[in-house]
Write a protein that holds these residues in place. Structure first.
Motif, PDB file in Angstrom:
ATOM      1  N   ASP A  73       0.794  -1.226   0.156  1.00  0.00           N
ATOM      2  CA  ASP A  73       0.094   0.089   0.066  1.00  0.00           C
ATOM      3  C   ASP A  73       0.916   1.446   0.082  1.00  0.00           C
ATOM      4  O   ASP A  73       1.534   1.608   0.822  1.00  0.00           O
ATOM      5  CB  ASP A  73      -0.993  -0.116   1.342  1.00  0.00           C
ATOM      6  N   ASN A  74       1.222   1.768  -1.074  1.00  0.00           N
ATOM      7  CA  ASN A  74       2.063   2.928  -1.302  1.00  0.00           C
ATOM      8  C   ASN A  74       1.514   3.929  -0.457  1.00  0.00           C
ATOM      9  O   ASN A  74       2.494   4.825   0.005  1.00  0.00           O
ATOM     10  CB  ASN A  74       2.254   3.407  -2.729  1.00  0.00           C
ATOM     11  N   ALA A  75       0.071   4.317  -0.284  1.00  0.00           N
ATOM     12  CA  ALA A  75      -0.098   5.332   0.247  1.00  0.00           C
ATOM     13  C   ALA A  75       0.361   5.379   1.909  1.00  0.00           C
ATOM     14  O   ALA A  75       0.503   6.398   2.541  1.00  0.00           O
ATOM     15  CB  ALA A  75      -1.791   5.673   0.178  1.00  0.00           C
ATOM     16  N   LYS A  76       0.220   3.943   2.627  1.00  0.00           N
ATOM     17  CA  LYS A  76       0.626   3.916   3.762  1.00  0.00           C
ATOM     18  C   LYS A  76       2.101   3.563   3.737  1.00  0.00           C
ATOM     19  O   LYS A  76       2.508   3.350   5.007  1.00  0.00           O
ATOM     20  CB  LYS A  76      -0.253   2.634   4.381  1.00  0.00           C
ATOM     21  N   ARG A  77       2.645   3.428   2.751  1.00  0.00           N
ATOM     22  CA  ARG A  77       4.222   3.158   2.778  1.00  0.00           C
ATOM     23  C   ARG A  77       4.247   1.832   3.730  1.00  0.00           C
ATOM     24  O   ARG A  77       5.248   1.590   4.407  1.00  0.00           O
ATOM     25  CB  ARG A  77       5.054   4.139   3.511  1.00  0.00           C
ATOM     26  N   THR A  78       3.459   0.762   3.181  1.00  0.00           N
ATOM     27  CA  THR A  78       3.587  -0.374   4.050  1.00  0.00           C
ATOM     28  C   THR A  78       3.381  -1.736   3.082  1.00  0.00           C
ATOM     29  O   THR A  78       2.749  -1.538   2.086  1.00  0.00           O
ATOM     30  CB  THR A  78       2.561  -0.545   4.925  1.00  0.00           C
ATOM     31  N   ALA A  79       4.333  -2.647   3.297  1.00  0.00           N
ATOM     32  CA  ALA A  79       4.157  -3.762   2.607  1.00  0.00           C
ATOM     33  C   ALA A  79       3.708  -4.835   3.642  1.00  0.00           C
ATOM     34  O   ALA A  79       3.610  -4.914   4.622  1.00  0.00           O
ATOM     35  CB  ALA A  79       5.555  -4.359   2.117  1.00  0.00           C
ATOM     36  N   TYR A  80       3.010  -5.998   2.994  1.00  0.00           N
ATOM     37  CA  TYR A  80       2.395  -7.009   3.702  1.00  0.00           C
ATOM     38  C   TYR A  80       2.791  -8.402   3.243  1.00  0.00           C
ATOM     39  O   TYR A  80       3.252  -8.677   1.846  1.00  0.00           O
ATOM     40  CB  TYR A  80       0.966  -6.832   3.610  1.00  0.00           C
ATOM     41  N   LEU A  81       2.487  -9.343   4.099  1.00  0.00           N
ATOM     42  CA  LEU A  81       2.714 -10.900   3.855  1.00  0.00           C
ATOM     43  C   LEU A  81       1.475 -11.450   4.462  1.00  0.00           C
ATOM     44  O   LEU A  81       1.688 -11.731   5.584  1.00  0.00           O
ATOM     45  CB  LEU A  81       4.070 -11.142   3.988  1.00  0.00           C
TER      46      LEU A  81
END
Length: 116
Positions: A73-81
Motif C-alpha cells: 500500500d504505497n499510500a501507507k508506505r507499508t508492505a504486507y505478507l
C-alpha cells in the motif's frame, strides 16, 4: 534515516494464518522501492520468501506459492505478507527488505512460530 519495522508475527497452529506488515519511515519514495520478505530458520541460511516490484509484479519461493501473498500500500508506505495454511516448516524470523537505486534496508525481523 529510512527505517523498516515489521509486525504481526506470533504463535499459530498448523493450518492457521498470519499477516505480517512492514511499515517504512524516513522516505517519501516508498512507491519506488522493491520490497521483499525473507526468512531465516534456526541453523539455516536466510532465504527469499516473496518479492513485489515497484510496479506490482510479484514472485514467490516454490515452498510458499499458493499459500502466501505479498502486497503493498504505497499510500501507507507499508508492505504486507499474508500467510495462509501455515506449516511447522514456516517457523522462522521473517525480515522485511527494501531496495531502491543502490540502497537497501532491512527490518529487525519478527518471529513466526507454527506449532500445535
Amino acid at each position: 534515516q529510512v527505517q523498516l519495522v515489521e509486525s504481526g508475527g506470533g504463535l499459530v497452529q498448523p493450518g492457521g494464518s498470519l499477516r505480517l506488515s512492514c511499515a517504512t519511515s524516513g522516505t517519501s519514495a516508498f512507491s519506488f522501492y522493491a520490497m521483499d520478505w525473507y526468512r531465516q530458520a534456526p541453523g539455516k541460511q536466510r532465504e527469499l520468501v516473496a518479492g513485489i516490484s515497484a510496479g506490482g509484479s510479484t514472485n514467490y519461493a516454490d515452498s510458499v506459492k499458493g499459500r502466501f501473498t505479498i502486497s503493498r500500500d504505497n499510500a501507507k508506505r507499508t508492505a504486507y505478507l499474508q500467510m495462509n495454511n501455515l506449516k511447522p516448516e514456516d517457523t522462522a524470523i521473517y525480515y522485511c527488505h527494501g531496495v531502491v537505486s543502490r540502497a537497501e534496508y532491512w527490518g529487525q525481523g519478527t518471529q513466526v512460530t507454527v506449532s500445535s
